[in-house]
Design an enzyme around this catalytic site. Structure first.
Site, PDB file in Angstrom:
ATOM      1  N   TYR A 148       0.860  -1.218   0.017  1.00 16.49           N
ATOM      2  CA  TYR A 148       0.096   0.151   0.028  1.00 16.49           C
ATOM      3  C   TYR A 148       0.927   1.199  -0.046  1.00 16.49           C
ATOM      4  O   TYR A 148       0.714   2.091  -0.749  1.00 16.49           O
ATOM      5  CB  TYR A 148      -0.836   0.078   1.157  1.00 16.49           C
ATOM      6  CG  TYR A 148      -1.835   1.210   1.368  1.00 16.49           C
ATOM      7  CD1 TYR A 148      -2.970   1.083   0.504  1.00 16.49           C
ATOM      8  CD2 TYR A 148      -1.758   2.231   2.399  1.00 16.49           C
ATOM      9  CE1 TYR A 148      -3.961   2.121   0.808  1.00 16.49           C
ATOM     10  CE2 TYR A 148      -2.635   3.173   2.201  1.00 16.49           C
ATOM     11  CZ  TYR A 148      -3.671   3.222   1.504  1.00 16.49           C
ATOM     12  OH  TYR A 148      -4.692   4.090   1.651  1.00 16.49           O
ATOM     13  N   LYS A 180       1.180   3.516  -3.341  1.00 18.11           N
ATOM     14  CA  LYS A 180       1.061   5.034  -3.209  1.00 18.11           C
ATOM     15  C   LYS A 180       2.049   5.868  -3.467  1.00 18.11           C
ATOM     16  O   LYS A 180       1.805   6.924  -4.183  1.00 18.11           O
ATOM     17  CB  LYS A 180       0.167   5.324  -1.919  1.00 18.11           C
ATOM     18  CG  LYS A 180      -1.227   4.465  -1.696  1.00 18.11           C
ATOM     19  CD  LYS A 180      -2.210   5.287  -2.596  1.00 18.11           C
ATOM     20  CE  LYS A 180      -3.574   4.797  -2.266  1.00 18.11           C
ATOM     21  NZ  LYS A 180      -4.592   5.329  -2.996  1.00 18.11           N
ATOM     22  N   VAL A 209     -11.780   3.158  13.868  1.00 17.84           N
ATOM     23  CA  VAL A 209     -13.097   3.961  14.306  1.00 17.84           C
ATOM     24  C   VAL A 209     -14.173   2.916  14.012  1.00 17.84           C
ATOM     25  O   VAL A 209     -14.996   2.444  15.173  1.00 17.84           O
ATOM     26  CB  VAL A 209     -13.299   5.161  13.486  1.00 17.84           C
ATOM     27  CG1 VAL A 209     -14.644   5.606  13.914  1.00 17.84           C
ATOM     28  CG2 VAL A 209     -12.549   6.419  13.697  1.00 17.84           C
ATOM     29  N   GLN A 226      -0.716   5.113  21.458  1.00 12.86           N
ATOM     30  CA  GLN A 226      -0.177   5.960  19.924  1.00 12.86           C
ATOM     31  C   GLN A 226      -1.053   6.808  19.591  1.00 12.86           C
ATOM     32  O   GLN A 226      -2.540   6.615  20.058  1.00 12.86           O
ATOM     33  CB  GLN A 226      -0.138   4.710  18.905  1.00 12.86           C
ATOM     34  CG  GLN A 226      -1.469   3.757  18.617  1.00 12.86           C
ATOM     35  CD  GLN A 226      -1.391   2.758  19.565  1.00 12.86           C
ATOM     36  OE1 GLN A 226      -1.421   2.793  20.758  1.00 12.86           O
ATOM     37  NE2 GLN A 226      -2.146   1.514  18.958  1.00 12.86           N
ATOM     38  N   ASP A 270       3.436  -0.417  12.460  1.00 12.27           N
ATOM     39  CA  ASP A 270       2.264   0.425  12.718  1.00 12.27           C
ATOM     40  C   ASP A 270       2.841   1.842  13.199  1.00 12.27           C
ATOM     41  O   ASP A 270       3.709   1.783  14.318  1.00 12.27           O
ATOM     42  CB  ASP A 270       1.507  -0.182  13.979  1.00 12.27           C
ATOM     43  CG  ASP A 270       0.189   0.309  13.971  1.00 12.27           C
ATOM     44  OD1 ASP A 270      -0.621   0.658  13.231  1.00 12.27           O
ATOM     45  OD2 ASP A 270      -0.267   0.777  15.167  1.00 12.27           O
TER      46      ASP A 270
HETATM   47  N1  NAD Z   1     -10.575   6.402   4.461  1.00 10.39           N
HETATM   48  C1  NAD Z   1      -9.172   6.977   4.644  1.00 10.39           C
HETATM   49  O1  NAD Z   1      -8.826   7.491   5.973  1.00 10.39           O
HETATM   50  C2  NAD Z   1      -8.148   7.066   3.591  1.00 10.39           C
HETATM   51  C3  NAD Z   1      -6.897   7.683   4.079  1.00 10.39           C
HETATM   52  C4  NAD Z   1      -5.958   7.868   3.145  1.00 10.39           C
HETATM   53  C5  NAD Z   1      -6.010   7.509   1.824  1.00 10.39           C
HETATM   54  N2  NAD Z   1      -7.193   7.084   1.332  1.00 10.39           N
HETATM   55  C6  NAD Z   1      -7.477   6.698  -0.177  1.00 10.39           C
HETATM   56  O2  NAD Z   1      -8.582   7.132  -0.399  1.00 10.39           O
HETATM   57  C7  NAD Z   1      -9.068   5.970  -1.543  1.00 10.39           C
HETATM   58  C8  NAD Z   1     -10.553   5.605  -0.906  1.00 10.39           C
HETATM   59  O3  NAD Z   1     -10.440   5.038   0.327  1.00 10.39           O
HETATM   60  P1  NAD Z   1     -11.834   4.530   1.171  1.00 10.39           P
HETATM   61  O4  NAD Z   1     -11.382   4.820   2.518  1.00 10.39           O
HETATM   62  O5  NAD Z   1     -12.967   4.998   0.637  1.00 10.39           O
HETATM   63  O6  NAD Z   1     -11.727   2.953   0.805  1.00 10.39           O
HETATM   64  P2  NAD Z   1     -12.756   1.729   0.230  1.00 10.39           P
HETATM   65  O7  NAD Z   1     -11.819   0.356   0.180  1.00 10.39           O
HETATM   66  O8  NAD Z   1     -14.085   1.943   0.865  1.00 10.39           O
HETATM   67  O9  NAD Z   1     -12.572   2.383  -1.280  1.00 10.39           O
HETATM   68  C9  NAD Z   1     -11.773   1.904  -2.173  1.00 10.39           C
HETATM   69  C10 NAD Z   1     -12.717   1.613  -3.602  1.00 10.39           C
HETATM   70  O10 NAD Z   1     -11.841   1.036  -4.644  1.00 10.39           O
HETATM   71  C11 NAD Z   1     -12.476   0.097  -5.189  1.00 10.39           C
HETATM   72  N3  NAD Z   1     -11.310  -0.875  -5.900  1.00 10.39           N
HETATM   73  C12 NAD Z   1     -10.351  -1.306  -5.357  1.00 10.39           C
HETATM   74  N4  NAD Z   1      -9.693  -1.781  -6.327  1.00 10.39           N
HETATM   75  C13 NAD Z   1      -9.866  -1.547  -7.520  1.00 10.39           C
HETATM   76  C14 NAD Z   1      -9.639  -1.815  -8.689  1.00 10.39           C
HETATM   77  N5  NAD Z   1      -8.513  -2.545  -9.041  1.00 10.39           N
HETATM   78  N6  NAD Z   1     -10.410  -1.453  -9.772  1.00 10.39           N
HETATM   79  C15 NAD Z   1     -11.532  -0.596  -9.368  1.00 10.39           C
HETATM   80  N7  NAD Z   1     -11.898  -0.293  -8.274  1.00 10.39           N
HETATM   81  C16 NAD Z   1     -11.103  -0.674  -7.057  1.00 10.39           C
HETATM   82  C17 NAD Z   1     -13.211  -0.604  -4.119  1.00 10.39           C
HETATM   83  O11 NAD Z   1     -14.025  -1.538  -4.523  1.00 10.39           O
HETATM   84  C18 NAD Z   1     -13.800   0.455  -3.135  1.00 10.39           C
HETATM   85  O12 NAD Z   1     -15.130   0.676  -3.850  1.00 10.39           O
HETATM   86  C19 NAD Z   1      -8.254   4.922  -1.628  1.00 10.39           C
HETATM   87  O13 NAD Z   1      -7.426   5.302  -2.617  1.00 10.39           O
HETATM   88  C20 NAD Z   1      -7.449   5.116  -0.111  1.00 10.39           C
HETATM   89  O14 NAD Z   1      -6.076   4.761  -0.598  1.00 10.39           O
HETATM   90  C21 NAD Z   1      -8.189   6.966   2.322  1.00 10.39           C
END
Ligand code: NAD
Length: 323
Positions: A150, A154, A193, A214, A278
């Site tokens: 991850y 990223k 959460v 933490q 972590d």
């Molecule tokens: N929620 C957070 O706290 C947080 C923090 C940092 C970054 N992000 C980033 O924000 C984005 C959304 O996160 P989230 O919390 O909504 O997670 P989530 O897992 O709910 O959403 C991710 C979505 O991407 C889809 N997905 C995964 N692989 C895929 C692929 N190969 N092709 C098409 N769709 C695909 C999943 O089905 C899902 O709907 C992610 O990129 C995540 O890295 C989220």
């Protein structure tokens, strides 16, 4: 999708996920046509069921690791599993989603001359040695650990975004998102959460990794989406990376105590060993976003938790809720 004159056609990858579904909703409310692209790996149709009948909303089941040919004006690239449990389940696919997904979506953006937003993450800072983390900090990431699929995926996606900018003059917006919570998180994805709320509501023990000292910051989803939309509205010279999150920090123990109190739960606290890599502390420096976007998160942890607890209460009782 029939494109109406004057409206913008916007693609959201990962649009059926937690953040993506809120983003689709806001974009529709703002009068745009939205194409939601998702392979439903961690997202669900339940998250977007209320949007499906909408004339300006379209869902396409597609995996971003494969090329996509559509006509759009701008792209929000959110596709990627985000919880450690889901991104570690198939780590090779996680890296592919971040890296191949970025290459495919950047290629599409280049072809149709669309501005493209990347949902990057505070995980690019790894286990940080600098507090709070500002955008200048390059991070402390283990390249071969369990979280690397991850974190490094990223980081590589960010590299690709900036190389497309330098090489092809593409309009890019890279946001480093810090821990965000709210309705439509999954019940069982292991994020702190949702984990604590579900454990408290079901009377199961609250599992705290380590001693609970933490610290983390928690941003409510509506605040984050507001920041994303404001960032996307800035002119082309503002590429990021830009931290988006809530700078207020709480210890994991404080979060657990607050959730126990707000749910009137009698769940006991159990302490387990910390997972590898972590981060001990995490806190965004959002001064850049504050001055560029005139944005700051306004939802208190109590208010945000109240609506999140309400969501989980309804969904656990099978009533479901679309907030
Ligand atoms: N929620 C957070 O706290 C947080 C923090 C940092 C970054 N992000 C980033 O924000 C984005 C959304 O996160 P989230 O919390 O909504 O997670 P989530 O897992 O709910 O959403 C991710 C979505 O991407 C889809 N997905 C995964 N692989 C895929 C692929 N190969 N092709 C098409 N769709 C695909 C999943 O089905 C899902 O709907 C992610 O990129 C995540 O890295 C989220």
């Amino acid at each position: 999708m029939q494109h109406r004159l004057g409206s913008k056609k916007i693609m959201v990858t990962g649009g059926a996920g937690f953040l993506g579904s809120h983003l689709c909703e806001r974009l529709i409310d703002n009068g745009n046509d939205v194409l939601c692209v998702d392979n439903l790996y961690t997202g669900t149709k339940d998250n977007i069921r209320h949007l499906l009948p909408h004339a300006r909303f379209e869902f396409m089941r597609h995996d971003v690791t494969f090329p996509l040919y559509v006509e759009v004006d701008s792209i929000y690239n959110l596709a990627c599993p985000a919880s450690p449990m889901s991104y570690q389940f198939d780590p090779v696919q996680t890296t592919k989603t971040s890296v191949h997904g970025a290459i495919n979506m950047l290629g599409l953006a280049k072809r149709v001359k669309a501005t493209i937003f990347q949902a990057s993450t505070s995980e690019v800072y790894g286990d940080p040695e600098v507090h709070p983390q500002s955008e200048e900090y390059w991070g402390n990431v283990n390249p071969i650990g369990y979280r690397s699929c991850y974190d490094e995926g990223k980081r590589c996606a960010e590299t690709l975004f900036f190389d497309y900018r330098r090489q092809h003059k593409l309009g890019i917006k890279v946001a480093r998102i810090f821990n965000t919570y709210g309705p439509r998180m999954q019940h069982d994805d292991g994020r702190v959460v949702s984990n604590f709320i579900v454990q408290a509501l079901t009377g199961k023990p609250i599992t705290i990794f380590g001693g609970g000292e933490q610290t983390r910051s928690f941003c409510y989803v509506d605040d984050l989406i507001e920041g994303i939309l404001k960032f996307m509205a800035t002119d082309d010279s503002h590429t990021g990376p830009l931290n988006l999150g809530n700078p207020q920090v709480f210890s994991i123990r404080q979060l657990a105590d607050l959730i126990l109190e707000m749910t009137n739960s009698r769940s006991e606290l159990v302490f387990e060993s910390l997972p590898p890599d972590d981060p001990k502390r995490r806190q965004p420096d959002i001064s850049r976003a504050q001055s560029l976007l005139e944005w700051t998160p306004t939802t208190t942890l109590q208010d945000g938790l109240r609506s999140t607890i309400n969501y989980f209460e309804n969904s656990l009782s099978g009533r479901g809720t679309r907030s």
